[in-house]
Every structure is written in C-alpha cells, then in structure tokens.
Design a protein around this motif. Structure first.
Motif, PDB file in Angstrom:
ATOM      1  N   GLU A  79      28.513  88.211  -3.263  1.00 15.90           N
ATOM      2  CA  GLU A  79      29.483  89.244  -3.621  1.00 15.90           C
ATOM      3  C   GLU A  79      30.172  89.797  -2.373  1.00 15.90           C
ATOM      4  N   ALA A  80      29.420  89.962  -1.284  1.00 13.75           N
ATOM      5  CA  ALA A  80      30.026  90.441  -0.029  1.00 13.75           C
ATOM      6  C   ALA A  80      31.049  89.433   0.490  1.00 13.75           C
ATOM      7  N   LEU A  81      30.735  88.141   0.389  1.00 14.98           N
ATOM      8  CA  LEU A  81      31.700  87.109   0.805  1.00 14.98           C
ATOM      9  C   LEU A  81      32.969  87.189  -0.046  1.00 14.98           C
ATOM     10  N   ILE A  82      32.785  87.385  -1.356  1.00 11.32           N
ATOM     11  CA  ILE A  82      33.950  87.484  -2.260  1.00 11.32           C
ATOM     12  C   ILE A  82      34.781  88.714  -1.901  1.00 11.32           C
ATOM     13  N   GLN A  83      34.126  89.850  -1.724  1.00  7.20           N
ATOM     14  CA  GLN A  83      34.844  91.094  -1.407  1.00  7.20           C
ATOM     15  C   GLN A  83      35.591  91.002  -0.084  1.00  7.20           C
ATOM     16  N   ALA A  84      35.058  90.232   0.863  1.00  3.29           N
ATOM     17  CA  ALA A  84      35.706  90.049   2.163  1.00  3.29           C
ATOM     18  C   ALA A  84      36.824  89.005   2.109  1.00  3.29           C
ATOM     19  N   GLY A  85      36.939  88.322   0.966  1.00  2.00           N
ATOM     20  CA  GLY A  85      37.954  87.272   0.849  1.00  2.00           C
ATOM     21  C   GLY A  85      37.606  86.028   1.646  1.00  2.00           C
ATOM     22  N   ALA A  86      36.340  85.864   1.970  1.00  4.73           N
ATOM     23  CA  ALA A  86      35.917  84.753   2.822  1.00  4.73           C
ATOM     24  C   ALA A  86      35.358  83.562   2.037  1.00  4.73           C
ATOM     25  N   LEU A  87      34.945  83.771   0.801  1.00  2.41           N
ATOM     26  CA  LEU A  87      34.280  82.697   0.057  1.00  2.41           C
ATOM     27  C   LEU A  87      35.290  81.681  -0.473  1.00  2.41           C
ATOM     28  N   VAL A  88      35.083  80.427  -0.120  1.00  2.00           N
ATOM     29  CA  VAL A  88      35.876  79.328  -0.678  1.00  2.00           C
ATOM     30  C   VAL A  88      35.082  78.687  -1.804  1.00  2.00           C
ATOM     31  N   SER A  89      33.825  78.343  -1.536  1.00  2.00           N
ATOM     32  CA  SER A  89      32.929  77.814  -2.553  1.00  2.00           C
ATOM     33  C   SER A  89      31.494  77.861  -2.036  1.00  2.00           C
ATOM     34  N   GLY A  90      30.593  77.606  -2.916  1.00  2.00           N
ATOM     35  CA  GLY A  90      29.188  77.567  -2.531  1.00  2.00           C
ATOM     36  C   GLY A  90      28.364  77.153  -3.729  1.00  2.00           C
ATOM     37  N   GLU A  91      27.299  76.456  -3.447  1.00  2.00           N
ATOM     38  CA  GLU A  91      26.415  76.004  -4.520  1.00  2.00           C
ATOM     39  C   GLU A  91      24.996  75.888  -3.993  1.00  2.00           C
ATOM     40  N   ARG A  92      24.074  76.022  -4.904  1.00  2.00           N
ATOM     41  CA  ARG A  92      22.665  75.747  -4.630  1.00  2.00           C
ATOM     42  C   ARG A  92      22.438  74.283  -4.977  1.00  2.00           C
TER      43      ARG A  92
END
Length: 127
Positions: A34-47
C-alpha cells in the motif's frame, strides 16, 4: 527508472514460522504494498510458489532439458518480486530496506533494462 526487487528467503525456515507471526508478516507486506501504491512507485509485484513447484528449462547443443525444481541449490529461494518505478538507485535501495522480507531474507535490487528502448545492436549484445 524501474528496478526489480527480488525477495529471497530460506523456504525451510519460513515453514517454521508460527502462524501468528506469519499473519503479522502478511499484514506487513500488505502495508508495504500500500505504501508503494500511495507513493506512485509500484509497477507490479507478485508472490511466487515454493521453489519445489519450479521447472527449469535448459537448451544445450540443441537439446532441451526440463527438470523439476530450481536450477541451483541455494540456501535462499526466490519468493516474490516487486517492480518499482523510482527516481534512482538510492530510492530503490530505500524501498528494498523497507520490504518486510529484508528482515528475514534478502532483497536483490536490479535495474530493469527496458527492451523497447534498445537498439538492434544492444539487443544482439544482450542475447
């Protein structure tokens, strides 16, 4: 610039984590994402599933070999990833240090080499 955060941990040790601690870890990953999303930094991620679910493919001298399991014996296995878009390596390292997995495993940070921006010569050199 985009970076991949490769999250590695010892799967055998992870299986020993008490359920209550695992719940906290999952919550920590949710907050981190959520912090990555709020910072606008998340492109993608998966487990990723356990390394025992992996299949490794190799081609040598025209012969394809398919093996169950990971390619290399290692103490830590790749467990997931994030692709982030941040200003520079310092920012990527900052996010890597905040990743919950850094507390029990390791986070490898690699810059992404975008193929759409590569010239024909760079594509040949990268192959």
């Amino acid at each position: 610039m985009q970076y991949m955060l490769l999250i590695a941990a010892n799967e055998a040790e992870e299986q020993q984590i008490p359920d209550a601690d695992m719940v906290q870890m999952i919550a920590a990953y949710g907050a981190y994402t959520e912090a990555l999303i709020q910072a606008g930094a998340l492109v993608s991620g998966e487990r990723l599933r356990e390394s025992t679910k992996a299949t490794t493919v190799r081609v040598r001298e025209g012969k394809t070999t398919v093996l169950d399991g990971p390619y290399a014996e290692a103490k830590e296995q790749l467990g997931g990833f994030y692709i982030i878009d941040v200003a520079d390596l310092d920012a990527a390292l900052h996010w890597a240090a905040r990743c919950p997995g850094a507390a029990y495993g390791s986070i490898e940070v690699r810059p992404i080499w975008p193929t759409e921006n590569m010239s024909g010569d760079e594509c040949t050199a990268a192959a």
